[in-house]
Design a protein around this motif. Structure first.
Motif, PDB file in Angstrom:
ATOM      1  N   GLN A  58      -4.624  -0.701   2.359  1.00  0.00           N
ATOM      2  CA  GLN A  58      -4.490  -0.341   4.061  1.00  0.00           C
ATOM      3  C   GLN A  58      -5.685  -0.414   4.743  1.00  0.00           C
TER       4      GLN A  58
ATOM      5  N   TRP B 254      -4.907   5.587  -7.651  1.00  0.00           N
ATOM      6  CA  TRP B 254      -3.520   5.283  -6.666  1.00  0.00           C
ATOM      7  C   TRP B 254      -4.394   5.038  -5.284  1.00  0.00           C
ATOM      8  N   TYR B 255      -5.755   5.833  -5.262  1.00  0.00           N
ATOM      9  CA  TYR B 255      -5.739   6.095  -3.981  1.00  0.00           C
ATOM     10  C   TYR B 255      -6.768   5.166  -3.700  1.00  0.00           C
TER      11      TYR B 255
ATOM     12  N   ALA C 167       1.013   4.251  -3.659  1.00  0.00           N
ATOM     13  CA  ALA C 167       0.659   5.433  -3.168  1.00  0.00           C
ATOM     14  C   ALA C 167       2.216   6.622  -3.564  1.00  0.00           C
ATOM     15  N   ARG C 168       3.833   6.068  -2.582  1.00  0.00           N
ATOM     16  CA  ARG C 168       4.804   6.715  -3.244  1.00  0.00           C
ATOM     17  C   ARG C 168       5.021   6.646  -5.002  1.00  0.00           C
TER      18      ARG C 168
ATOM     19  N   LYS D  21       1.180   7.522  -8.020  1.00  0.00           N
ATOM     20  CA  LYS D  21       0.426   9.025  -8.155  1.00  0.00           C
ATOM     21  C   LYS D  21       0.088   9.190  -9.483  1.00  0.00           C
TER      22      LYS D  21
ATOM     23  N   HIS E  45      -4.734   2.558  -2.482  1.00  0.00           N
ATOM     24  CA  HIS E  45      -3.630   2.671  -1.124  1.00  0.00           C
ATOM     25  C   HIS E  45      -4.712   2.360  -0.184  1.00  0.00           C
TER      26      HIS E  45
ATOM     27  N   ASP F  45      -3.511   8.517 -10.958  1.00  0.00           N
ATOM     28  CA  ASP F  45      -4.976   9.709  -9.664  1.00  0.00           C
ATOM     29  C   ASP F  45      -6.374   9.164 -11.452  1.00  0.00           C
TER      30      ASP F  45
ATOM     31  N   HIS G 132       3.372  10.222   6.141  1.00  0.00           N
ATOM     32  CA  HIS G 132       4.165   9.657   5.792  1.00  0.00           C
ATOM     33  C   HIS G 132       5.618   8.776   6.877  1.00  0.00           C
TER      34      HIS G 132
ATOM     35  N   ASN H 235       0.584  15.721   5.511  1.00  0.00           N
ATOM     36  CA  ASN H 235       1.396  14.388   4.627  1.00  0.00           C
ATOM     37  C   ASN H 235       2.577  14.336   5.120  1.00  0.00           C
TER      38      ASN H 235
ATOM     39  N   GLY I 241       0.836  -0.935  -0.056  1.00  0.00           N
ATOM     40  CA  GLY I 241       0.305   0.017  -0.079  1.00  0.00           C
ATOM     41  C   GLY I 241       0.706   1.339   0.026  1.00  0.00           C
ATOM     42  N   VAL I 242       1.973   1.459   0.721  1.00  0.00           N
ATOM     43  CA  VAL I 242       2.936   2.406   1.181  1.00  0.00           C
ATOM     44  C   VAL I 242       3.761   2.707  -0.352  1.00  0.00           C
TER      45      VAL I 242
END
Length: 379
Positions: free
Chosen positions: A246, A238-239, A228-229, A232, A242, A235, A311, A307, A224-225
């Motif tokens: 998570q 990805w959100y 997110a990185r 993106k 993620h 869009d 993070h 953020n 999941g991390v």
């Protein structure tokens, strides 16, 4: 003639039913035990035996003599290493006494009692223990692909329910030094009633706790991390990925904590480092989930601080979780395969992060340097 035929059919049906019932009763008594007692243990009484399939290829035959004398025949498939059966007060290995049999390099059959004083091999002592024997001499009989452990115990009271341990080791004992088991199980057996149930020792719960921890904290949450990185540009897909991954990882992490709490209550073993890190990581994960509902709008001035918080709290939780999984594998002693498997998983994730990070920095460098995008020109 019709009546005679009906009567004959009824007679034969009744006979067949009786034979089927008799066969079922014999199967219930003999289970999967297929040994000839007159061949492997001629000095033991050949009648009154109950046989049970207890675990994998392990078959247990037993009979009670005068209520407090227990004759045992344990059979198992065997190629090398050792086979053992232990008696425990609480279903746990430590403090139990076990009968262990093996065939050594000189093809000599061996059977000894071991006292399991602790999980360390140096505290597993041969020719010691709490088991009391009769005049019958314990023996080991190899036959075909099976090995048979044969012994007789004398208890101070009538034998009823006992917590039993069954285990196998892949390495043959040398100089009566018992190597660590490669697999084991703990059960509870009522010898007087013949009923078998799961023991109070939560071996399966330990395994489930470890699997859940690796799946949740070691696989899903890191993925999941990574999404997110490095994803993106897709869009808003990805959100959603993620958030979904998570949430699933957090749910499995919660199940891990619950299983760990149950283990702590059952085993009464305090492992402060593993337990403390686990609780702290869970608190951080709760803060991460809570932060999602407090996320400011993209244009808000405090969004960059949120953020940073989101993070670094997440990364800290994952680093501590990875270390804690290794600690759990070390203290739980499930076998080298767990360390190798989880180490391979971490190495794969680490290499994937390095590869994706290099690509990310190359793209940022090209974007900041203003490199023109290649265009197609007509020929």
């Amino acid at each position: 003639m019709g009546r005679c035929g009906a009567a004959s059919f009824s007679h034969y049906a009744g006979l067949i039913g009786f034979l089927l019932c008799s066969a079922i009763m014999v199967e219930a008594q003999t289970g999967n035990c297929a040994w000839d007692i007159n061949t492997i243990a001629p000095s033991l009484n050949s009648s009154g035996w109950t046989c049970r399939s207890v675990w994998n290829s392990f078959n247990l035959g037993y009979t009670l003599v005068q209520g407090n004398i227990l004759s045992i025949i344990l059979s198992a498939q065997y190629t090398s290493g050792w086979v053992g059966m232990g008696f425990s007060k609480d279903g746990m290995m430590v403090g139990s006494s076990a009968m262990v049999g093996w065939i050594d390099s000189q093809n000599k059959a061996n059977i000894k009692q071991f006292y399991l004083g602790a999980q360390s091999s140096t505290q597993v002592v041969a020719d010691q223990g709490n088991l009391q024997f009769t005049d019958f001499t314990p023996s080991v009989v190899p036959q075909g692909t099976n090995i048979y452990l044969i012994f007789q115990l004398n208890f101070s009271a009538p034998v009823t329910r006992k917590n039993l341990l069954f285990a196998v080791g892949s390495d043959t004992p040398i100089q009566n030094t018992l190597t660590q088991h490669s697999d084991k199980i703990s059960i509870s057996l009522d010898f007087s009633a013949g009923t078998l149930s799961a023991s109070s020792y939560p071996s399966q719960l330990k395994r489930s706790h470890g699997i859940l921890a690796i799946l949740g904290w070691g696989v899903l949450l890191p993925i999941g991390v990574i999404i997110a990185r490095y994803c993106k540009k897709w869009d808003p897909l990805w959100y959603y990925l993620h958030a979904a991954i998570q949430c699933l990882g957090f749910t499995i992490g919660l199940a891990t904590v619950i299983a760990g709490g149950v283990l702590y209550q059952k085993l009464k073993v305090n492992i402060p480092t593993h337990r403390g890190i686990g609780i702290f990581v869970f608190v951080l994960s709760v803060l991460q989930v809570t932060a999602i509902f407090l996320r400011p709008h993209k244009d808000a001035k405090i969004r960059k601080y949120w953020n940073w918080y989101h993070h670094w709290v997440g990364r800290t939780a994952l680093l501590l979780a990875a270390a804690n999984i290794f600690i759990g594998i070390h203290v739980g002693k499930p076998g080298k395969s767990w360390k190798i498997g989880y180490g391979f998983n971490l190495a794969f994730l680490f290499l994937a992060v390095i590869f994706l990070e290099v690509i990310l920095w190359i793209r940022r460098f090209k974007k900041s340097s203003g490199s023109p995008t290649p265009q197609m020109h007509p020929v």
